[in-house]
Design a protein around this motif. Structure first.
Motif, short mmCIF file in Angstrom:
data_model
loop_
_atom_site.label_atom_id
_atom_site.label_comp_id
_atom_site.label_asym_id
_atom_site.label_seq_id
_atom_site.Cartn_x
_atom_site.Cartn_y
_atom_site.Cartn_z
N PRO A 372 -45.24 12.69 43.78
CA PRO A 372 -45.59 11.68 42.77
C PRO A 372 -44.42 10.72 42.52
O PRO A 372 -43.25 11.12 42.55
CB PRO A 372 -45.91 12.52 41.53
N PHE A 373 -44.76 9.45 42.21
CA PHE A 373 -43.75 8.41 41.96
C PHE A 373 -44.24 7.51 40.84
O PHE A 373 -45.33 7.70 40.30
CB PHE A 373 -43.48 7.62 43.25
N ASP A 393 -48.07 7.79 39.97
CA ASP A 393 -48.83 7.39 41.15
C ASP A 393 -48.67 8.46 42.20
O ASP A 393 -47.65 9.18 42.24
CB ASP A 393 -48.33 6.05 41.71
N CYS A 394 -49.68 8.56 43.08
CA CYS A 394 -49.61 9.54 44.16
C CYS A 394 -50.66 9.19 45.20
O CYS A 394 -51.74 8.69 44.86
CB CYS A 394 -49.84 10.96 43.63
N THR A 395 -50.33 9.43 46.48
CA THR A 395 -51.29 9.19 47.56
C THR A 395 -51.30 10.39 48.49
O THR A 395 -50.42 11.26 48.44
CB THR A 395 -50.93 7.92 48.35
N ASP A 396 -52.34 10.41 49.36
CA ASP A 396 -52.47 11.49 50.33
C ASP A 396 -52.65 10.86 51.70
O ASP A 396 -53.48 9.96 51.87
CB ASP A 396 -53.68 12.37 50.01
N PRO A 397 -51.86 11.29 52.70
CA PRO A 397 -51.95 10.66 54.03
C PRO A 397 -53.31 10.84 54.69
O PRO A 397 -53.68 10.07 55.58
CB PRO A 397 -50.84 11.37 54.84
N GLU A 452 -44.73 19.34 44.91
CA GLU A 452 -44.22 19.42 43.55
C GLU A 452 -43.39 18.17 43.25
O GLU A 452 -42.53 17.76 44.04
CB GLU A 452 -43.36 20.68 43.39
N GLY A 453 -43.66 17.56 42.08
CA GLY A 453 -42.92 16.37 41.67
C GLY A 453 -41.58 16.72 41.05
O GLY A 453 -41.27 17.89 40.78
#
Length: 823
Positions: A372-373, A393-397, A452-453
């Motif tokens: 997460p960022f 924010d967070c994404t998944d490849p 984990e963030g």
């Protein structure tokens, strides 16, 4: 051939008389005369004969003959171009004159038609005769005819014939020339012995150097007739050889046939699978849901259906879609990092089948989410509110669905999971103020992979206690028995949180707690004593434990009134003096409610909170030995008393005054009395208990100076405030079970009509006093408010409704409530 000409020419009307007129006129003493008029142009060519003697012609359009004798005369019209016509004219007396209008018909002449060869069909002026040559026919003179002779399989000839005049038979002998047969037609397409690529439509084409009337086309064992030099045939059989030839036929039926040609339709060609996706042996296919795609071509343009086979083993594929015309198929729930196999079987509309290779692909292995960022609040932020929103924010490849676990604690080693969400934010409520909080986000994809963030901290701002304004407000209101006070204070919380209050009240400087956790900033305290000093204080509390104690306030109630009612007096409501508009202020009321007018009260008064009940009235009867009114078997208790006359009601009022040691309000004649027992018409001077005046009743029913303008007492909806015929069940109901009006009065609309002090007058509103009105004359007493047994459409429950009734009436619909002027 059929013709109507012979029928037309067989019977002819030669002449017709159009008009005959007779008059008496004399040219000389012993003669008659006749005028003959041509009725058409053909008649102008005629000669006129009378009794066989030529008298002249009608060339000028008319002919007059004189000196005719009385009697019968034969009139004859004749000529080269007309049919002979005779008419007898009779003169009955001397000097008689006549006029005849005559119309001539064409003359006729016989024509005999012969031909070589014979038996030719005959057409005259475009109409075929049923007969053939030789044939004789009658024709009109003075006309030119077009005569055509036709000999099938030989030839024909056309010529003109003019009939100049009547005469001998005309002989028309025609030699018919022999016609040539049509030229041989030449097929031009398809080329003889060629291969035709299209079986859907084949167009046969030929040419001819002359102009025959029609063609006979022999094709595939059948004969077709057409006037065109081409013909189309559809849906031919693939791979079949067809032969054809053309016969030209001219108008005489003469025929010439072409050479026989042939062609072969292209044999069927199977479909070809030209493209697939994913490509064979692909190892980078990304998706749990994949669209298989392919392209199939067919050299013949046939429609194609496909069967799709799919599986995870190449030698055991299962059919997953049959007979589809689509070029794609969706496969779902694929596993990550696993090989799959598939193939396509294509079939054209002629049953030709083509099968593809067995293709393979491998899905990509699962990849975990990224860390997460863009985390909010940023690490180390201070002075934050106790309710805030965490954001990231967070994404998944692999574009998987993500779930976020939120961990929170007051130190890094004791964080607990406080929630889970699929959103990229999470709301925190009721955080401990002035505290450092540790938190992090752990993200999971739909296949269990997690990331984990980073560990973050923030500090909440310190709590601020409530702020109490040193000022307060106290509103005192006295009844005839006690005092009630409305306490009001002002307080706010710097953190904009909900506050609760503990209220203290007493007669010394250390008041007692009377109410805890009160959420309003007002409080009404009833049944306070007259002539007493009270002390009060509030303690404000916020949800985070902040407490503030307000100043000590005090107030003093007025001294007690000279009279305080005992418990036998029914409950009353204070009505403050004021002004209002009396009468039908909404429109649609009765005539005695008009005109509307302003009424002003210069005094306050009390009025019964409820209609007087059986319990209250029965106490009066028990004390005085009076007969109790009948309750109709409906029950007594808290139902409104009924079957009481106006005299019964004021007797109850006088009894109350005596019990309370107050001057009586009424004398034996029903007149109002002041404190000295003198008759008065001013209700403000009456000390004892009484019935309300009509104006007092309506003012109170409308809500006094708190009125909201309702049509019924307390509402625009009658069912909310009134018992009337539509909802009462056919009887009275206990008082106070409907909603009150603005003053807290019950049943002012419905339940029972209520006696008023005034006499009734249906025109009283035209000359009523504007201040403290009271009508002291009449034959009926006023009743107001409607009842349980009245008002199917509810008009009797209106606050403006007026009625009068005999003061001696003891109706089941009538009761009363008490009233008293405030002193």
């Amino acid at each position: 051939m059929k013709s109507t000409m012979l029928k037309k020419l067989s019977f002819l009307i030669l002449f017709s008389v159009i008009t005959v007129t007779t008059s008496l006129a004399a040219t000389n003493e012993s003669s008659c005369f006749l005028k003959i008029v041509a009725a058409n142009d053909l008649a102008k060519t005629a000669s006129v004969y009378i009794d066989g003697k030529l008298e002249g012609t009608l060339e000028s359009g008319e002919l007059t003959i004189f000196d005719l004798d009385v009697g019968n005369h034969l009139i004859t019209l004749d000529g080269e171009l007309i049919e002979k016509y005779e008419l007898e004219v009779v003169f009955q007396s001397t000097y008689e004159s006549k006029r005849i209008d005559l119309e001539a018909n064409p003359g006729k002449r016989a024509v005999r038609i012969t031909s070589e060869p014979s038996n030719a069909a005959i057409r005259i002026d475009k109409e075929w005769l049923e007969q053939t040559t030789p044939w004789q026919i009658i024709l009109d003179v003075g006309k030119t005819y077009e005569i055509e002779l036709f000999k099938e399989l030989y030839g024909g000839k056309t010529q003109s014939l003019y009939i100049p005049d009547k005469g001998e038979i005309i002989i028309l002998d025609v030699e018919i020339p022999k016609a040539d047969p049509p030229l041989k037609p030449r097929p031009t397409y398809p080329i003889d012995k060629s291969v035709c690529p299209d079986e859907i439509v084949v167009e046969l084409v030929w040419e001819s150097l002359d102009n025959p009337l029609q063609y006979e086309l022999q094709f595939d064992g059948k004969v077709y007739t057409t006037s065109f030099s081409n013909a189309r045939f559809y849906k031919l059989e693939r791979g079949k050889t067809y032969s054809w030839r053309v016969t030209a036929v001219n108008k005489y039926g003469m025929r010439t046939t072409s050479e026989r040609y042939s062609f072969t339709v292209q044999e069927n060609r199977g479909p070809e699978i030209a493209f697939v996706y994913p490509q064979n042996d692909s190892d980078d296919v990304f998706a749990e849901e994949l669209i298989l795609k392919w392209e199939v071509t067919d050299a013949d343009g046939d429609s194609i259906t496909c069967d799709v086979y799919f599986g995870d083993k190449p030698d055991s594929l299962e059919p997953v879609k049959s007979h589809t015309t689509s070029n794609e198929y969706i496969v779902k729930e694929l596993q990550r990092g696993k090989p799959y196999y598939w193939k396509i079987v294509a079939t054209d509309s002629y049953g030709e089948v083509s099968e593809s290779l067995v293709y393979s692909f491998t899905t990509m292995a699962n990849r975990p989410p990224i860390e997460p960022f863009n985390i909010i609040p940023e690490d180390g932020m201070e002075n934050l509110p106790d309710c805030l929103t965490l954001e990231w924010d967070c994404t998944d490849p692999d574009n998987d669905n993500l779930t976020y676990a939120i961990y929170l604690g007051v130190d890094a080693d004791s964080m607990n999971q406080i929630g889970e969400t699929t959103n990229k934010n999470f709301v925190l409520n009721d955080l401990t103020r002035g505290t450092t909080h540790y938190w992090k986000i752990v993200v999971f994809d739909s296949f269990g992979a997690k990331t984990e963030g980073p560990l973050n901290t923030f500090i909440t701002k310190a709590n601020k206690p409530p702020v109490i304004d040193p000022s307060s407000e106290v509103f005192l209101k006295e009844t005839d028995r006690d005092v009630f006070a409305e306490l009001k204070w002002f307080c706010e919380d710097p953190d904009d949180k909900l506050l609760l209050y503990d209220v203290y009240l007493g007669v010394d400087t250390e008041p007692s707690l009377i109410l805890s956790d009160h959420y309003l900033t007002t409080l009404t305290k009833e049944k306070l004593k007259f002539g007493t000093t009270y002390y009060w204080q509030i303690v404000a509390k916020d949800v985070h434990g902040g407490i503030s104690k307000g100043p000590l306030w005090e107030f003093t109630t007025k001294n007690p009134p000279s009279y305080i009612p005992s418990d036998i007096v029914p409950k009353r409501v204070f009505v403050e003096k004021g002004s209002f508009t009396m009468g039908d202020t909404w429109g649609g009321g009765y005539g005695d409610e008009k005109p509307t007018h302003t009424v002003t009260f210069t005094y306050d008064f009390y009025i019964g909170k409820y209609e007087t009940t059986f319990d209250e009235y029965d106490a009066f009867c028990d004390d005085t030995g009076r007969n109790k009114p009948d309750d109709e078997g409906w029950g007594r208790g808290q139902r409104p008393v009924m079957r009481v006359s106006w005299w019964d009601a004021i007797a109850y009022c006088n009894w109350l005054s005596e019990k309370e040691k107050l001057p009586k309000a009424y004398d034996t004649n029903g007149n109002l009395l002041d404190k000295d027992g003198i008759v008065t018409t001013d209700p403000s001077k009456v000390v004892g208990y009484r019935l309300p005046t009509e104006a007092e009743w309506e003012y109170a029913a409308r809500g006094g100076n708190k009125s909201k303008g309702y049509k019924y007492s307390g509402s625009y909806k009658v069912d909310e405030v009134a018992w009337y015929v539509a909802n009462s069940g056919g009887k009275t109901q206990e008082v106070g079970n409907k909603a009150p009006n603005e003053l807290g009065l019950y049943d002012m609309s419905g339940n029972v009509w209520e006696w008023c002090s005034d006499w009734y007058n249906n025109t009283y509103y035209y000359n009523t006093p504007k201040t403290n009105p009271y009508n002291n004359s009449g034959s009926d007493r006023v009743i107001r408010g409607g009842s349980w047994g009245w008002g199917y459409s509810s008009p009797d429950a209106r606050v403006a409704r007026r009625r009068g009734n005999s003061p001696t009436s003891t109706d089941v619909n009538i009761g009363f409530r008490i009233c008293r002027t405030v002193f």
